[in-house]
Design an enzyme around this catalytic site. Structure first.
Site, PDB file in Angstrom:
ATOM      1  N   GLY A 110       0.861  -1.273  -0.079  1.00  0.00           N
ATOM      2  CA  GLY A 110       0.032   0.002   0.051  1.00  0.00           C
ATOM      3  C   GLY A 110       0.540   1.317  -0.054  1.00  0.00           C
ATOM      4  N   GLY A 112       2.420   3.037   2.104  1.00  0.00           N
ATOM      5  CA  GLY A 112       3.859   3.136   2.869  1.00  0.00           C
ATOM      6  C   GLY A 112       4.687   2.388   1.796  1.00  0.00           C
ATOM      7  N   ILE A 135      -6.487  -3.798   1.347  1.00  0.00           N
ATOM      8  CA  ILE A 135      -7.912  -3.956   1.522  1.00  0.00           C
ATOM      9  C   ILE A 135      -8.723  -2.872   1.256  1.00  0.00           C
ATOM     10  CG2 ILE A 135      -7.723  -6.246   2.181  1.00  0.00           C
ATOM     11  CD1 ILE A 135      -8.666  -5.059   4.955  1.00  0.00           C
ATOM     12  N   ASP A 136      -8.197  -1.572   1.859  1.00  0.00           N
ATOM     13  CA  ASP A 136      -8.767  -0.382   1.977  1.00  0.00           C
ATOM     14  C   ASP A 136      -9.050   0.351   0.540  1.00  0.00           C
ATOM     15  OD1 ASP A 136      -8.535  -1.051   4.534  1.00  0.00           O
ATOM     16  OD2 ASP A 136      -6.935   0.679   4.966  1.00  0.00           O
ATOM     17  N   GLY A 179     -10.447   0.097   7.651  1.00  0.00           N
ATOM     18  CA  GLY A 179     -10.434   1.317   6.857  1.00  0.00           C
ATOM     19  C   GLY A 179     -10.111   2.671   7.631  1.00  0.00           C
ATOM     20  N   HIS A 264      -9.879  -7.779  11.553  1.00  0.00           N
ATOM     21  CA  HIS A 264      -8.952  -8.408  10.829  1.00  0.00           C
ATOM     22  C   HIS A 264      -9.511  -9.825  10.022  1.00  0.00           C
ATOM     23  CE1 HIS A 264      -6.200  -6.162  13.216  1.00  0.00           C
ATOM     24  NE2 HIS A 264      -5.132  -6.301  12.283  1.00  0.00           N
ATOM     25  N   ARG A 267      -9.585  -9.301   6.551  1.00  0.00           N
ATOM     26  CA  ARG A 267      -8.241  -9.295   5.926  1.00  0.00           C
ATOM     27  C   ARG A 267      -7.542 -10.476   5.315  1.00  0.00           C
ATOM     28  NH1 ARG A 267      -4.088  -5.062   8.400  1.00  0.00           N
ATOM     29  NH2 ARG A 267      -2.738  -6.955   8.867  1.00  0.00           N
TER      30      ARG A 267
HETATM   31  O1  F6P Z   1      -4.145  -2.772   5.652  1.00  0.00           O
HETATM   32  C1  F6P Z   1      -4.967  -1.773   5.990  1.00  0.00           C
HETATM   33  C2  F6P Z   1      -5.524  -1.794   7.042  1.00  0.00           C
HETATM   34  O2  F6P Z   1      -6.420  -3.078   7.045  1.00  0.00           O
HETATM   35  C3  F6P Z   1      -6.294  -0.699   7.673  1.00  0.00           C
HETATM   36  O3  F6P Z   1      -7.455  -0.542   7.330  1.00  0.00           O
HETATM   37  C4  F6P Z   1      -6.351  -0.849   9.309  1.00  0.00           C
HETATM   38  O4  F6P Z   1      -6.451   0.244  10.060  1.00  0.00           O
HETATM   39  C5  F6P Z   1      -5.111  -1.545   9.556  1.00  0.00           C
HETATM   40  O5  F6P Z   1      -4.695  -2.089   8.251  1.00  0.00           O
HETATM   41  C6  F6P Z   1      -4.591  -2.442  10.748  1.00  0.00           C
HETATM   42  O6  F6P Z   1      -3.528  -2.793  10.797  1.00  0.00           O
HETATM   43  P1  F6P Z   1      -2.869  -3.760  11.539  1.00  0.00           P
HETATM   44  O7  F6P Z   1      -2.951  -5.099  11.178  1.00  0.00           O
HETATM   45  O8  F6P Z   1      -1.416  -3.244  11.807  1.00  0.00           O
HETATM   46  O9  F6P Z   1      -3.383  -3.709  12.880  1.00  0.00           O
END
Ligand code: F6P
Length: 355
Positions: A110, A112, A135-136, A179, A264, A267
């Site tokens: 993404g 970063g 995914i966002d 998101g 999650h 994801r």
């Molecule tokens: O990948 C982006 C994201 O899914 C954001 O929507 C969410 O805030 C973040 O990742 C959560 O990240 P982590 O897995 O580090 O908690």
């Protein structure tokens, strides 16, 4: 070029493995060695790289490559690397690539991760090609990023399940989806799931306005004889789900409202057809672009913007990473015409959703 490397970075997304598979096959077909980097830029700094396929030390055998495309997550591992944000970390990463004879790097990730790829190209002349994965769906220049479609399918499926129990008890639910900086998942899933209302950061509503709006939708929905009311909320709306639900219940005089944070769950999972297709075609475009000498670019899917460098695939265009990063920032701060269009569409359906 004889050796390329590939890494996955930032939040994993379904389809990353399918992209790795396509890159591995494209490289194999052209007699190019592909190294897989472990754990994103963290692993790159430490030189943790492995030939993807074939050979006894390979990350995957031929059979592994076959099953890879259907797996969620990323077999390479991913990370958000603090060390890579420092100039010294990037210098070390560039040195690792040089000494391993890597002539081009594919970065799947993404905002970063693409920022990091751009820095490697600009500061150290590393040849890089980015593939958008998040995914966002918060990356500029591309209509879709890898993982978004699967995440949307998971959300819609979860809302269908919640619907069953909600209708059984005549209940209202607030469902929070991921998101942080971009409400795309909430916006798109609200229409597909038939939600009564949607809340996302870009609406810029304060807490009291949100509480009032949610309570109003719930009250009116049940007054019209509905058996369930569903509100989808993006993570980026800062009021926590539990507080929102408590305040709405107080306002509705004790009516029970339930909150579900999907988090999650959304994801992971097997990538959808669309994500596998996107991943394969973007990865093919990225590898071919690197082999043809392109660098500091990203491959984009059905771009909503004018311009871009055409490829042999009508759905795939290349954009300089500089422009991608500018567009991504504009999506986040709301100044992008793409975001304006999304908001306009959502405003149009706002009055229709609760019906
Ligand atoms: O990948 C982006 C994201 O899914 C954001 O929507 C969410 O805030 C973040 O990742 C959560 O990240 P982590 O897995 O580090 O908690």
């Amino acid at each position: 070029m004889r050796t390329l490397a590939l890494l996955t970075s930032g939040g994993d997304s379904p389809g990353m493995n399918a992209a790795l598979r396509a890159a591995a096959k494209t490289c194999a077909a052209r007699g190019v060695r592909l190294l897989g980097v472990r754990d994103g830029y963290e692993g790159l700094i430490d030189g943790r790289m492995l030939e993807v396929v074939p050979g006894p030390c390979a990350l995957l055998g031929e059979a592994g490559l076959d099953v890879l495309g259907g797996q969620g997550g990323t077999v390479l591992g991913s990370a958000r690397s603090a060390r890579f944000r420092e100039a010294a970390g990037r210098a070390q990463a560039a040195e690792v690539l040089r000494s391993a004879g890597v002539e081009g790097l594919v970065v799947i990730g993404g905002n970063g991760s693409l920022t990091g790829a751009h820095a490697l190209a600009r500061e150290h002349g590393v040849r890089v090609l980015g593939i958008p994965a998040s995914i966002d769906n918060d990356i500029g220049c591309t209509a879709l990023a890898i993982g978004t479609d699967t995440a949307l399918n998971t959300i819609v499926q979860a809302c269908d399940n919640i619907d069953d129990t909600a209708r059984a008890h005549s209940r209202a639910f607030v469902v929070e989806v991921m998101g942080r900086a971009c409400g795309y998942l909430a916006m798109a899933s609200s229409v597909a799931a038939g939600a009564d209302a949607v809340l996302f950061r870009e609406q810029k509503r304060d807490e009291d306005t949100i509480v009032q709006a949610v309570a109003g939708v719930i009250q009116q929905g049940f007054a019209r004889g509905k058996r369930r009311v569903l509100v989808i909320k993006a993570e980026g709306v800062e009021i926590p789900c539990t507080r929102l639900v408590r305040r709405v219940e107080e306002r509705l005089g004790g009516m029970e409202v339930r909150a579900v944070v999907l988090g999650h769950l959304v994801r992971g999972g097997h990538p959808s057809f669309l994500d596998r297709q996107l991943s394969a075609r973007l990865a093919f475009g990225a590898v071919v672009a690197l082999l043809e000498g392109a660098t500091d670019e990203m491959v984009a899917w059905n771009t909503p913007l004018p311009g871009g460098i055409p490829t042999s695939d009508g759905s795939v265009k290349r954009f300089p990473l500089e422009r991608v990063l500018q567009e991504t920032a504009a999506l986040e701060d709301g100044s992008s015409p793409v975001m304006a269009r999304r908001l306009q569409l959502l405003q149009q359906v706002e009055g229709v959703l609760p019906l």
